[in-house]
Structure formats: C-alpha cells, structure tokens
Design an enzyme around this catalytic site. Structure first.
Site, PDB file in Angstrom:
ATOM      1  CG  HIS A  38       4.383  -1.782   2.209  1.00 55.33           C
ATOM      2  ND1 HIS A  38       3.009  -1.981   2.028  1.00 55.33           N
ATOM      3  CD2 HIS A  38       4.990  -2.107   3.047  1.00 55.33           C
ATOM      4  CE1 HIS A  38       2.774  -3.115   3.208  1.00 55.33           C
ATOM      5  NE2 HIS A  38       3.946  -3.051   3.742  1.00 55.33           N
ATOM      6  CG  HIS A  70      -0.169  -0.132   2.800  1.00 49.24           C
ATOM      7  ND1 HIS A  70       0.646   0.614   2.849  1.00 49.24           N
ATOM      8  CD2 HIS A  70      -0.409  -1.423   3.534  1.00 49.24           C
ATOM      9  CE1 HIS A  70       1.015   0.003   4.331  1.00 49.24           C
ATOM     10  NE2 HIS A  70       0.695  -1.148   4.296  1.00 49.24           N
ATOM     11  CG  LEU A 114      -2.147   3.925   4.510  1.00 52.25           C
ATOM     12  CD1 LEU A 114      -1.233   4.307   3.491  1.00 52.25           C
ATOM     13  CD2 LEU A 114      -3.257   3.175   3.933  1.00 52.25           C
ATOM     14  CD  GLU A 170       8.802   6.617  13.374  1.00 54.18           C
ATOM     15  OE1 GLU A 170       7.898   7.487  13.655  1.00 54.18           O
ATOM     16  OE2 GLU A 170      10.164   6.852  13.797  1.00 54.18           O
TER      17      GLU A 170
END
Length: 281
Positions: A37, A34, A184, A148
């Site tokens: 990434h 997504h 996400l 993170e």
C-alpha cells in the site's frame, strides 16, 4: 495529515486544493496497510498535490460474512504509516457514512467481472464497483492508484469507470513482494508461522512456471502450477487460469496474445490468498 470521516468535510478539502489548480490523487484501501500500500501512496504523493487514502472495509464486496468479520483492522497504525510517507488526508468513514441507505446499483461490468474471482465470489465485483464509484464521487480525484496483485480488480474498475463516464485516470502499480517473493497482502497477517512458510510456495511456483512454460503448452503449464501448489501441505488451489491480460479470457496457446497472465487463488487453511504472474507482456 488530516483524518476525515465525513464526505462533506472531504469534499471541502478537495475543493480547496482544486480551487488553486491542484491535482488530487486517491489510493483506495481497506486498511491493515503494508509496504505494498505504501508504495502506491508514495507514487500518489509524488504525482499529485494532495494524496487521499481511503481506509474502509467495504461490506458489500464480501460474500463471506466470516471473511468480513475477520478482516484485519488497524486504523491507528495505518494513520501513522500514512503520515510517514506524506499522505495529506486519511479518509476513514463509518459504514453508515458510505451507505446511509442500501446501495441497490447493479453494474454491467462485462466478461472481466464474470470469470475467475467473479465466478467464485458472486457479487464481489459489484460491491467493489459500488464502493470505488462512491469514492470517486466523494473525492473527485484526478488519478486513482491500484496494485496489480488485484489484477482482475483493476480491469473491473476500468470497466466501472467507463460505465459512469468517470474522468479519473486509473493507474496500476506493480506487485510489491516480500524478500522471499511472497506477494504482500493484509491477509498474510492471519497466517500462522507454519502457514506463512508454506504459502511462499505459491509465488515460488509461479516464478518457476515461467521457465517451465518456455518448453510446454498452456495446459501443461496450468497443470504444473496446480499440481505443484496442491502438493504443499496446507495449500489448496481454488483456481489457476492463464488468460489474456486485457480480456481476462482463457488462452489455449502462447501465441494467442502479446499479454498473457496467470492468475491464482489458493486457500492456506482458511485464509484466501491471490497472486499472478505475467508470461508475456
């Protein structure tokens, strides 16, 4: 972009890059990519001569076989996305390639691997250390990039890198969120529309808790988050801990550290969602 499935082929490509003084960056993923990434990949592309993205659902980090079975997989679409943002190599090995025999290594990762996820998912971080170390050995990157959202995982990987005396520079990148604030995650694809609507309350509550924390104690803030999220239909907090951002050990007072983070895991139906927020940094 090249799609490579064998470690030996990957090593030849890396050797060619390094042979002319090039820098290699690695973004380890489990696929189902997504925008979170892709932000890691874009940064990796911008800072290195060759960007490698691994796409591998690692079985040793799943302590729930049902979770492994249902983890989303979409290699063809992943490769299209990677090519669109300038990735050089997609490394998509089979399980047999990464684990030709059982990996019996046990990493002494310290306290950072024993709390929170370590407590609720025994063996998970040892599996993470196994696969990331294998990727470091295979790709020999100069830098590796991690999001993170998996806050605790980054601390674990830093610990693992020290244990194996790895020279790889570990680079952490900010959480990427949807417009409504939800972090996400590949797991979001498993949510029904109704669950997705409810799940946004996780991040919304964390954001509100920062204002709440300014006038309340750590314990009061922790209880506020847990009670508020649990009040949403279909959401159940597995844990919420407010910790020192370096040691990951719980804090009891806002003045205990200059780096304080709240880490949460919530079940939305059968889907396990994680998020975190910094109170002091």
């Amino acid at each position: 972009m090249k799609v490579i499935t064998k470690i030996a082929d990957l090593q030849r490509e890396v050797a060619a890059v390094k042979g002319v003084g090039g820098k290699v960056g690695l973004v380890p993923t489990m696929g189902a990519l997504h925008n979170g990434h892709l932000q890691l990949v874009k940064r990796c592309v911008s800072e290195n001569d060759c960007c490698i993205v691994s796409v591998f659902v690692n079985p040793t980090q799943f302590n729930d076989k049902n979770d492994l079975l249902h983890y989303p997989r979409s290699l063809e679409n992943d490769c299209k996305l990677l090519e669109s943002v300038g990735c050089c190599i997609a490394f998509a090995p089979a399980v047999e390639e990464m684990y030709p025999e059982e990996d019996t290594r046990v990493f002494n990762l310290g306290k950072v691997a024993e709390v929170m996820e370590g407590k609720y998912r025994p063996g998970h971080f040892n599996g993470v250390a196994q696969i990331v170390s294998k990727l470091f050995y295979a790709a020999t990157p100069d830098r590796a990039y991690f999001g993170e959202k998996d806050f605790q995982q980054i601390a674990v990987i830093r610990s693992m890198a020290k244990l194996i005396d790895s020279p790889v520079e570990i680079i952490d990148c900010p959480i990427v969120r949807e417009e409504d604030g939800m972090a996400l995650s590949s797991r979001n694809a498993r949510l029904t529309p109704e669950q997705r609507k409810n799940a946004v309350n996780i991040s919304a509550t964390l954001f509100k808790s920062r204002n709440f924390a300014s006038g309340h104690s750590v314990t009061e803030t922790l209880n506020y988050v847990v009670d508020t999220v649990n009040a949403v239909p279909g959401l159940e907090v597995e844990y919420y801990e407010i910790v020192d951002g370096n040691t990951l050990l719980p804090v009891s007072d806002w003045n205990e550290s200059d780096f304080i983070v709240g880490c949460i895991t919530v079940y939305c139906g059968e889907v396990r969602l994680i998020d975190n927020i910094a109170y002091r940094r």
